[in-house]
Design a protein around this motif. Structure first.
Motif, PDB file in Angstrom:
ATOM      1  N   PHE A 162      79.548  53.280 -56.773  1.00  9.62           N
ATOM      2  CA  PHE A 162      78.411  54.018 -56.089  1.00  9.62           C
ATOM      3  C   PHE A 162      77.744  54.842 -56.933  1.00  9.62           C
ATOM      4  O   PHE A 162      77.766  56.123 -56.906  1.00  9.62           O
ATOM      5  N   PRO A 163      76.962  54.220 -58.012  1.00  8.14           N
ATOM      6  CA  PRO A 163      76.578  55.082 -59.224  1.00  8.14           C
ATOM      7  C   PRO A 163      75.626  56.186 -58.919  1.00  8.14           C
ATOM      8  O   PRO A 163      75.349  57.031 -59.414  1.00  8.14           O
ATOM      9  N   TRP A 164      74.802  56.009 -57.700  1.00 12.78           N
ATOM     10  CA  TRP A 164      73.742  56.999 -57.164  1.00 12.78           C
ATOM     11  C   TRP A 164      74.297  58.057 -56.739  1.00 12.78           C
ATOM     12  O   TRP A 164      73.612  59.195 -56.914  1.00 12.78           O
ATOM     13  N   PHE A 165      75.698  58.408 -56.668  1.00  8.77           N
ATOM     14  CA  PHE A 165      76.251  59.625 -56.419  1.00  8.77           C
ATOM     15  C   PHE A 165      76.354  60.479 -57.531  1.00  8.77           C
ATOM     16  O   PHE A 165      76.479  61.933 -57.497  1.00  8.77           O
ATOM     17  N   ALA A 215      73.696  57.903 -46.613  1.00  8.77           N
ATOM     18  CA  ALA A 215      73.367  56.590 -45.822  1.00  8.77           C
ATOM     19  C   ALA A 215      73.378  55.314 -46.772  1.00  8.77           C
ATOM     20  O   ALA A 215      73.665  54.245 -46.155  1.00  8.77           O
ATOM     21  N   ALA A 216      73.024  55.510 -48.033  1.00  7.16           N
ATOM     22  CA  ALA A 216      73.215  54.144 -48.875  1.00  7.16           C
ATOM     23  C   ALA A 216      74.535  53.456 -48.839  1.00  7.16           C
ATOM     24  O   ALA A 216      74.477  52.300 -49.015  1.00  7.16           O
ATOM     25  N   LEU A 217      75.566  54.008 -48.469  1.00  4.24           N
ATOM     26  CA  LEU A 217      76.861  53.450 -48.471  1.00  4.24           C
ATOM     27  C   LEU A 217      76.824  52.406 -47.235  1.00  4.24           C
ATOM     28  O   LEU A 217      77.603  51.540 -47.436  1.00  4.24           O
ATOM     29  N   ASN A 235      85.442  61.421 -55.524  1.00  8.84           N
ATOM     30  CA  ASN A 235      84.088  60.897 -54.981  1.00  8.84           C
ATOM     31  C   ASN A 235      82.998  61.009 -55.782  1.00  8.84           C
ATOM     32  O   ASN A 235      82.143  59.947 -55.968  1.00  8.84           O
ATOM     33  N   LEU A 236      82.909  61.917 -56.709  1.00 10.52           N
ATOM     34  CA  LEU A 236      81.634  62.232 -57.436  1.00 10.52           C
ATOM     35  C   LEU A 236      81.974  61.599 -58.981  1.00 10.52           C
ATOM     36  O   LEU A 236      80.963  61.860 -59.846  1.00 10.52           O
ATOM     37  N   HIS A 237      83.189  61.165 -59.283  1.00  9.79           N
ATOM     38  CA  HIS A 237      83.264  60.745 -60.635  1.00  9.79           C
ATOM     39  C   HIS A 237      83.983  59.422 -60.501  1.00  9.79           C
ATOM     40  O   HIS A 237      83.723  58.674 -61.325  1.00  9.79           O
ATOM     41  N   GLY A 238      85.202  59.303 -59.578  1.00 10.35           N
ATOM     42  CA  GLY A 238      85.788  58.040 -59.530  1.00 10.35           C
ATOM     43  C   GLY A 238      84.926  56.964 -58.551  1.00 10.35           C
ATOM     44  O   GLY A 238      84.703  55.815 -59.369  1.00 10.35           O
ATOM     45  N   PHE A 239      84.321  57.468 -57.521  1.00  6.46           N
ATOM     46  CA  PHE A 239      83.783  56.254 -56.855  1.00  6.46           C
ATOM     47  C   PHE A 239      82.203  55.998 -57.241  1.00  6.46           C
ATOM     48  O   PHE A 239      81.528  55.040 -57.050  1.00  6.46           O
ATOM     49  N   THR A 240      81.948  57.072 -58.359  1.00  6.13           N
ATOM     50  CA  THR A 240      80.485  56.261 -58.869  1.00  6.13           C
ATOM     51  C   THR A 240      80.677  55.097 -59.795  1.00  6.13           C
ATOM     52  O   THR A 240      79.527  54.447 -60.122  1.00  6.13           O
TER      53      THR A 240
END
Length: 167
Positions: free
Chosen positions: A126-129, A53-55, A118-123
């Motif tokens: 969006f570091p919270w992932f 949801a934070a996205l 999603n969980l390594h690149g986009f962090t």
């Protein structure tokens, strides 16, 4: 022109159903793994809803307590299924190129690659992932890819066989 429109409509419907089904199956599998193999349930579920949801809602929804919030859940669900359908559209190209077994392997590989992105690149954005990383999430992503390909192939090829020869 009607044949092309009808064919495109069937592909789009197959993509939507594949995305929704894969989103549901992978989420249920993740929940089951959390429940059976960890002590993270239901906290991980509430956490992941807030992360997603934070996205849209911003980082303010990340603050504790990580409990049920109807707005967070609605937004997280909409984001989850929107992304699931988008990813299923990408997977549809693999579903058409390979046979059954190879397409399932491609789906699993896509899911693992999706996890990495999603969980390594986009962090980076969006570091919270980063806190959602783990083998259960990898497994859920692999299952997502396999389910999306399987459902798409079933719907697409069932429709192709049911079309009259002249259409």
């Amino acid at each position: 022109m009607a044949k092309q429109d009808n064919s495109l409509q069937h592909v789009l419907i197959a993509i939507i159903w594949a995305g929704v089904a894969a989103g549901i199956v992978s989420t249920l599998a993740q929940l089951l793994l959390w429940l059976v193999l960890t002590d993270e349930f239901p906290a991980a579920l509430f956490r992941d809803a807030r992360l997603t949801a934070a996205l849209v809602l911003g980082v303010r929804v990340l603050a504790p307590p990580a409990t049920f919030d109807a707005v967070v859940w609605l937004v997280a669900t909409l984001v989850h299924f929107s992304l699931s359908i988008g990813y299923a559209a990408l997977l549809a190209t693999f579903a058409m190129r390979f046979g059954n077994a190879a397409s399932l392997l491609a789906g699993a590989g896509f899911g693992v690659a999706l996890y990495a992105v999603n969980l390594h690149g986009f962090t980076e954005m969006f570091p919270w992932f980063a806190q959602a990383r783990g083998w259960i999430t990898v497994a859920a992503h692999a299952l997502f890819g396999m389910t999306a390909i399987w459902v798409f192939r079933r719907l697409y090829f069932r429709n192709a066989r049911s079309q009259p020869a002249g259409r």
